[in-house]
Design a protein around this motif. Structure first.
Motif, short mmCIF file in Angstrom:
data_model
loop_
_atom_site.label_atom_id
_atom_site.label_comp_id
_atom_site.label_asym_id
_atom_site.label_seq_id
_atom_site.Cartn_x
_atom_site.Cartn_y
_atom_site.Cartn_z
N VAL A 23 0.86 -1.18 0.00
CA VAL A 23 0.00 0.00 0.00
C VAL A 23 0.90 1.23 0.00
O VAL A 23 1.70 1.43 0.92
CB VAL A 23 -0.93 0.02 1.23
CG1 VAL A 23 -1.74 1.32 1.26
CG2 VAL A 23 -1.88 -1.18 1.20
N GLY A 24 0.77 2.04 -1.04
CA GLY A 24 1.56 3.27 -1.14
C GLY A 24 0.80 4.45 -0.56
O GLY A 24 -0.38 4.65 -0.87
N ILE A 25 1.44 5.21 0.30
CA ILE A 25 0.83 6.39 0.90
C ILE A 25 1.55 7.62 0.38
O ILE A 25 2.76 7.77 0.57
CB ILE A 25 0.90 6.34 2.44
CG1 ILE A 25 0.30 5.03 2.94
CG2 ILE A 25 0.17 7.53 3.06
CD1 ILE A 25 0.43 4.82 4.43
N VAL A 26 0.81 8.50 -0.30
CA VAL A 26 1.42 9.68 -0.92
C VAL A 26 0.76 10.95 -0.40
O VAL A 26 -0.34 10.94 0.13
CB VAL A 26 1.31 9.63 -2.46
CG1 VAL A 26 2.09 8.48 -3.02
CG2 VAL A 26 -0.14 9.55 -2.91
N ALA B 139 3.32 -0.24 -5.79
CA ALA B 139 2.11 -0.39 -4.97
C ALA B 139 0.98 -1.14 -5.67
O ALA B 139 0.78 -1.01 -6.88
CB ALA B 139 1.61 0.99 -4.53
N ASP B 140 0.24 -1.91 -4.87
CA ASP B 140 -1.01 -2.54 -5.32
C ASP B 140 -2.19 -1.62 -5.04
O ASP B 140 -3.15 -1.57 -5.80
CB ASP B 140 -1.22 -3.87 -4.60
CG ASP B 140 -0.08 -4.84 -4.83
OD1 ASP B 140 0.14 -5.22 -5.99
OD2 ASP B 140 0.60 -5.21 -3.85
N TYR B 141 -2.10 -0.89 -3.93
CA TYR B 141 -3.14 0.07 -3.52
C TYR B 141 -2.48 1.41 -3.23
O TYR B 141 -1.31 1.46 -2.84
CB TYR B 141 -3.87 -0.40 -2.25
CG TYR B 141 -4.62 -1.70 -2.41
CD1 TYR B 141 -5.98 -1.71 -2.74
CD2 TYR B 141 -3.99 -2.92 -2.23
CE1 TYR B 141 -6.67 -2.91 -2.89
CE2 TYR B 141 -4.67 -4.12 -2.39
CZ TYR B 141 -6.01 -4.10 -2.71
OH TYR B 141 -6.69 -5.28 -2.86
N VAL B 142 -3.23 2.49 -3.40
CA VAL B 142 -2.70 3.84 -3.16
C VAL B 142 -3.65 4.58 -2.21
O VAL B 142 -4.87 4.53 -2.37
CB VAL B 142 -2.55 4.64 -4.47
CG1 VAL B 142 -2.09 6.06 -4.18
CG2 VAL B 142 -1.57 3.95 -5.40
N ALA C 25 -4.09 0.80 -7.34
CA ALA C 25 -3.10 1.71 -7.94
C ALA C 25 -3.52 2.14 -9.34
O ALA C 25 -3.42 3.33 -9.68
CB ALA C 25 -1.74 1.02 -7.98
N ASN C 26 -4.01 1.20 -10.16
CA ASN C 26 -4.38 1.59 -11.53
C ASN C 26 -5.61 2.49 -11.55
O ASN C 26 -5.76 3.34 -12.43
CB ASN C 26 -4.59 0.35 -12.41
CG ASN C 26 -5.68 -0.57 -11.89
OD1 ASN C 26 -6.23 -0.35 -10.80
ND2 ASN C 26 -6.01 -1.60 -12.66
#
Length: 383
Positions: free
Chosen positions: A85-88, A276-279, A293-294
């Motif tokens: 999980v990417g956190i931006v 990441a799979d999720y953002v 992510a997509n």
């Protein structure tokens, strides 16, 4: 008559705030420091057993002499087992404070989890980290959940050898192991992160290693106890581009080997797109958009996310000047009661003048907090 400066605070008011804060932080600190606590006080149930951690309406504050900073203001998202999980979000949006809340590494007594749940899945049971005392958390930190800190140059203790620092973690969580077994496990961890001459590195001091090698050692320290969740807080910030690529590839490879989940915190949208799979997109302490992510990259919906996407350079596209989101983040001590992004937003609607927007489902997995999609969630995001 001169207009009163809203940012000014008198000495009397500051003292009043300090006294009030002292009462609040003492109560919260006493809760963390309690001893001989029954496990039942912080046992909980996961809403979905497929998640390794669930943040549910988390509020983390810093109590300062000028007021209360709501660093994390009602954050909710999940980290699925075996996924990244990417956190931006920009600096100060609450990314690192969210992860430090999970690790119980906030700078106390001023930094405290005020409310909400952090449900951590241990496989056979689940704990609410927000309710755990420090003594119980010491068994979890570094063992079940570990963290790769932002700056490899300062993450390692300069007066101790690399081997000693790795051994310390293993002994803490595996007291039954002999000294020989502990050393072998440390050497194996150094080999695992792709450093040659593991025995030699084991006996060196941090200053004898390059930045890239130090970052690999920090990763080895995070992985040496095979955690269920790895928090990577800007793991490639201080490294050059070629080393960055190696570290990211290493993280991806090791995640598969130990079947861990990763919370990847970064400003770099390229890293998120690759890893990441999720953002999860954060702004001013809140989650404004989250999804696969997509979904987030190909169909961003929140004006802040759209602004982030437009501000990154694109190959084979010539522009005179990169896009910049206008305005600045609101004062964290005195947050507005409407959408925090409204004063910077170029796509406001009439509803934006009201309260903070709720979570609106664009799809089952794609969620955005923006009034523009209340009546029509399928409305185009980049119009």
């Amino acid at each position: 008559m001169a207009k009163k400066n809203s940012n000014f605070i008198s000495a009397r008011e500051s003292r009043r705030i300090s006294k009030a804060n002292a009462k609040i932080t003492k109560k919260l600190d006493d809760k963390l420091n309690r001893k001989h606590v029954s496990e039942s006080e912080y046992l909980t149930k996961m809403h979905d057993e497929g998640n390794v951690v669930e943040f549910d309406d988390l509020h983390t504050c810093f109590f300062t002499d000028v007021g209360t900073v709501k660093a994390v203001d009602g954050v909710s998202f999940n980290v699925p087992v075996g996924k990244t999980v990417g956190i931006v979000g920009e600096s100060g949006c609450g990314k690192s404070v969210t992860s430090l809340s999970l690790m119980q590494l906030l700078q106390r007594p001023s930094g405290q989890i005020v409310s909400g749940e952090i449900r951590l899945n241990l496989g056979d049971k689940a704990y609410d980290v927000a309710q755990m005392p420090i003594k119980a958390m010491e068994k979890i930190r570094g063992n079940v959940v570990s963290m790769i800190f932002q700056e490899p140059m300062t993450s390692l203790n300069p007066v101790f050898r690399i081997g000693f620092q790795l051994d310390e973690i293993i002994k803490l969580h595996n007291p039954e192991l002999s000294d020989e077994d502990v050393k072998q496990r440390s050497v194996d961890a150094i080999k695992m992160v792709g450093i040659p001459d593991a025995e030699g590195i084991y006996n060196r001091y941090p200053h004898e290693l390059s930045g890239g090698m130090r970052q690999r050692i920090v990763i080895a320290m995070a992985l040496v106890c095979n955690p269920r969740l790895i928090i990577a807080d800007e793991p490639t910030t201080a490294l050059d581009v070629t080393i960055q690529a190696q570290i990211l590839e290493l993280l991806r490879k090791l995640k598969g080997e130990i079947n861990a989940s990763i919370m990847l915190i970064t400003h770099d949208l390229g890293v998120i797109a690759e890893m990441a799979d999720y953002v999860v997109v954060m702004y001013a302490g809140r989650v404004v958009e989250k999804g696969l992510a997509n979904e987030v990259f190909l169909d961003p919906r929140h004006p802040y996310t759209i602004g982030l996407m437009e501000s990154k350079p694109v190959i084979n596209k010539t522009v005179d000047r990169l896009y910049s989101i206008p305005g600045s983040v609101p004062n964290p001590v005195n947050m507005p009661d409407y959408c925090y992004f409204r004063d910077r937003c170029e796509k406001c609607v009439e509803k934006c003048k009201g309260e903070y927007p709720p979570e609106i489902h664009v799809t089952d997995t794609h969620i955005v907090s923006c009034w523009r999609y209340l009546d029509d969630p399928n409305r185009g995001g980049n119009e």
